[in-house]
Write a protein that holds these residues in place. Structure first.
Motif, PDB file in Angstrom:
ATOM      1  N   LEU A   9       1.326 -23.216   0.260  1.00 10.10           N
ATOM      2  CA  LEU A   9       1.911 -22.123   0.053  1.00 10.10           C
ATOM      3  C   LEU A   9       2.651 -22.653  -1.503  1.00 10.10           C
ATOM      4  O   LEU A   9       3.022 -23.417  -2.081  1.00 10.10           O
ATOM      5  CB  LEU A   9       2.901 -22.377   1.156  1.00 10.10           C
ATOM      6  N   GLU A  10       2.842 -21.399  -1.772  1.00  6.43           N
ATOM      7  CA  GLU A  10       3.550 -21.431  -2.917  1.00  6.43           C
ATOM      8  C   GLU A  10       4.827 -21.214  -2.666  1.00  6.43           C
ATOM      9  O   GLU A  10       5.341 -20.671  -2.427  1.00  6.43           O
ATOM     10  CB  GLU A  10       3.340 -20.132  -3.897  1.00  6.43           C
ATOM     11  N   TYR A  11       6.006 -22.274  -3.925  1.00  4.31           N
ATOM     12  CA  TYR A  11       7.337 -22.589  -3.422  1.00  4.31           C
ATOM     13  C   TYR A  11       7.766 -21.643  -4.944  1.00  4.31           C
ATOM     14  O   TYR A  11       7.246 -22.171  -6.052  1.00  4.31           O
ATOM     15  CB  TYR A  11       7.824 -23.464  -2.915  1.00  4.31           C
ATOM     16  N   GLU A  12       9.355 -21.351  -4.813  1.00  7.14           N
ATOM     17  CA  GLU A  12      10.403 -21.698  -6.111  1.00  7.14           C
ATOM     18  C   GLU A  12      11.498 -22.211  -6.007  1.00  7.14           C
ATOM     19  O   GLU A  12      11.807 -21.846  -4.580  1.00  7.14           O
ATOM     20  CB  GLU A  12      10.526 -20.201  -6.563  1.00  7.14           C
ATOM     21  N   VAL A  21      11.780 -21.089  -2.077  1.00  8.50           N
ATOM     22  CA  VAL A  21      11.622 -19.971  -0.724  1.00  8.50           C
ATOM     23  C   VAL A  21      10.285 -19.966  -1.330  1.00  8.50           C
ATOM     24  O   VAL A  21       9.492 -19.905  -2.407  1.00  8.50           O
ATOM     25  CB  VAL A  21      12.665 -19.139  -2.077  1.00  8.50           C
ATOM     26  N   VAL A  22      10.017 -19.432  -0.269  1.00  8.95           N
ATOM     27  CA  VAL A  22       8.368 -19.251   0.077  1.00  8.95           C
ATOM     28  C   VAL A  22       8.273 -17.894  -1.296  1.00  8.95           C
ATOM     29  O   VAL A  22       8.703 -17.055  -0.579  1.00  8.95           O
ATOM     30  CB  VAL A  22       8.422 -18.729   1.453  1.00  8.95           C
ATOM     31  N   VAL A  23       7.154 -17.655  -1.499  1.00  7.80           N
ATOM     32  CA  VAL A  23       6.725 -16.675  -2.657  1.00  7.80           C
ATOM     33  C   VAL A  23       5.444 -16.866  -2.050  1.00  7.80           C
ATOM     34  O   VAL A  23       5.419 -15.109  -3.079  1.00  7.80           O
ATOM     35  CB  VAL A  23       7.195 -16.971  -4.322  1.00  7.80           C
ATOM     36  N   GLY A  24       4.477 -16.882  -1.515  1.00 10.83           N
ATOM     37  CA  GLY A  24       3.287 -15.969  -1.398  1.00 10.83           C
ATOM     38  C   GLY A  24       2.641 -17.512  -0.908  1.00 10.83           C
ATOM     39  O   GLY A  24       2.915 -18.565  -0.939  1.00 10.83           O
ATOM     40  N   ARG A  50       7.778  -9.084  -0.177  1.00 10.64           N
ATOM     41  CA  ARG A  50       6.623  -9.501   0.059  1.00 10.64           C
ATOM     42  C   ARG A  50       6.301  -9.639  -0.236  1.00 10.64           C
ATOM     43  O   ARG A  50       4.539 -10.415  -1.041  1.00 10.64           O
ATOM     44  CB  ARG A  50       6.125  -8.138  -1.560  1.00 10.64           C
ATOM     45  N   ALA A  51       6.557 -11.576  -0.013  1.00 12.53           N
ATOM     46  CA  ALA A  51       5.625 -12.345  -0.215  1.00 12.53           C
ATOM     47  C   ALA A  51       4.644 -12.812  -0.026  1.00 12.53           C
ATOM     48  O   ALA A  51       2.787 -12.889   0.010  1.00 12.53           O
ATOM     49  CB  ALA A  51       6.448 -13.464   0.746  1.00 12.53           C
ATOM     50  N   PHE A  52       3.979 -12.316   1.996  1.00 13.75           N
ATOM     51  CA  PHE A  52       2.937 -12.189   2.077  1.00 13.75           C
ATOM     52  C   PHE A  52       2.390 -10.914   2.998  1.00 13.75           C
ATOM     53  O   PHE A  52       1.708 -10.366   3.460  1.00 13.75           O
ATOM     54  CB  PHE A  52       3.235 -12.966   4.047  1.00 13.75           C
ATOM     55  N   ALA A  53       2.610  -9.798   1.696  1.00 12.28           N
ATOM     56  CA  ALA A  53       2.809  -9.020   1.979  1.00 12.28           C
ATOM     57  C   ALA A  53       1.169  -8.664   1.617  1.00 12.28           C
ATOM     58  O   ALA A  53       0.173  -8.971   1.363  1.00 12.28           O
ATOM     59  CB  ALA A  53       3.156  -7.603   1.452  1.00 12.28           C
ATOM     60  N   GLU A  54       0.398  -7.563   2.728  1.00 14.70           N
ATOM     61  CA  GLU A  54      -1.201  -7.478   2.427  1.00 14.70           C
ATOM     62  C   GLU A  54      -1.861  -8.693   2.853  1.00 14.70           C
ATOM     63  O   GLU A  54      -3.146  -8.096   3.132  1.00 14.70           O
ATOM     64  CB  GLU A  54      -1.657  -6.040   1.643  1.00 14.70           C
TER      65      GLU A  54
END
Length: 198
Positions: A9-12, A21-24, A50-54
């Motif tokens: 997962l992508e974090y910032e 924070v997980v961003v995507g 919207r990190a995992f939107a769609e």
């Protein structure tokens, strides 16, 4: 058992530097998303808006460490069927009239610092979402949390929720079952309106 978060997962790092924070999705390829625990030895405390939107995910499990879930974090995840946010003390889910006294609840009331805050429309338009469990750290249910979730059949609400707001769980046409924790004090106007299968 400790939560084993999804790898890749992508974090910032938060501005304070104290947590992530997980961003995507990053490089993660799973349909069964697990968020929480630690990353780079710091706690994971948030999910960005919207990190995992769609995304094409099927299940989401979010640990108790996560205290902030941004607006539309899982908006339009049309493959999503099951969600579990935080740990639920299933034994304590009961109607208040079955409890000997309010003292039981008062002893385990969640402090503001421990609450998980949900943004607006976190699960909006998740058209295949069927089952949701909200852990004891969630206090508020926003009116558009599940808007457009036409397949939602089961909701379990933890002991932290004190109010089900006006119209907040209305127009959930497939909803058959709601279990409510023992912290509930208020049910708003039209909270379950048009839930014809409840």
């Amino acid at each position: 058992a400790a939560l084993i978060p999804t790898e890749g997962l992508e974090y910032e790092k938060d501005g304070s530097g104290g947590f992530y924070v997980v961003v995507g999705m990053g490089t993660a390829k799973t349909e069964n998303l697990v968020i929480g625990g630690t990353y780079d030895s710091l706690p994971v405390k948030g999910i960005a808006a919207r990190a995992f939107a769609e995304e094409t995910i099927k299940t989401v499990t979010v640990g108790d460490e996560v205290t902030d879930i941004g607006d539309g974090a899982f908006d339009s995840c049309t493959s999503l069927t099951d969600v579990k946010l935080g740990s639920i003390n299933d034994g304590a889910v009961a109607s208040s009239r079955n409890l000997p006294s309010d003292a039981l609840y008062a002893e385990r009331q969640i402090t503001a610092a421990e609450q998980t805050v949900l943004g607006s429309g976190v699960f909006a338009s998740c058209t295949n979402l069927k089952s949701v469990k909200l852990g004891d750290k969630i206090k508020d249910i926003d009116s558009d949390l599940f808007s457009g979730c036409d397949s939602l059949t089961d909701i379990v609400i933890g002991n932290g929720v004190e109010e089900i707001g006006d119209w907040s769980l209305s127009s959930l046409y497939s909803l058959e079952s709601i279990k409510v924790g023992n912290g509930l004090k208020t049910i708003g106007e039209g909270a379950f309106a048009y839930d014809e299968n409840l």
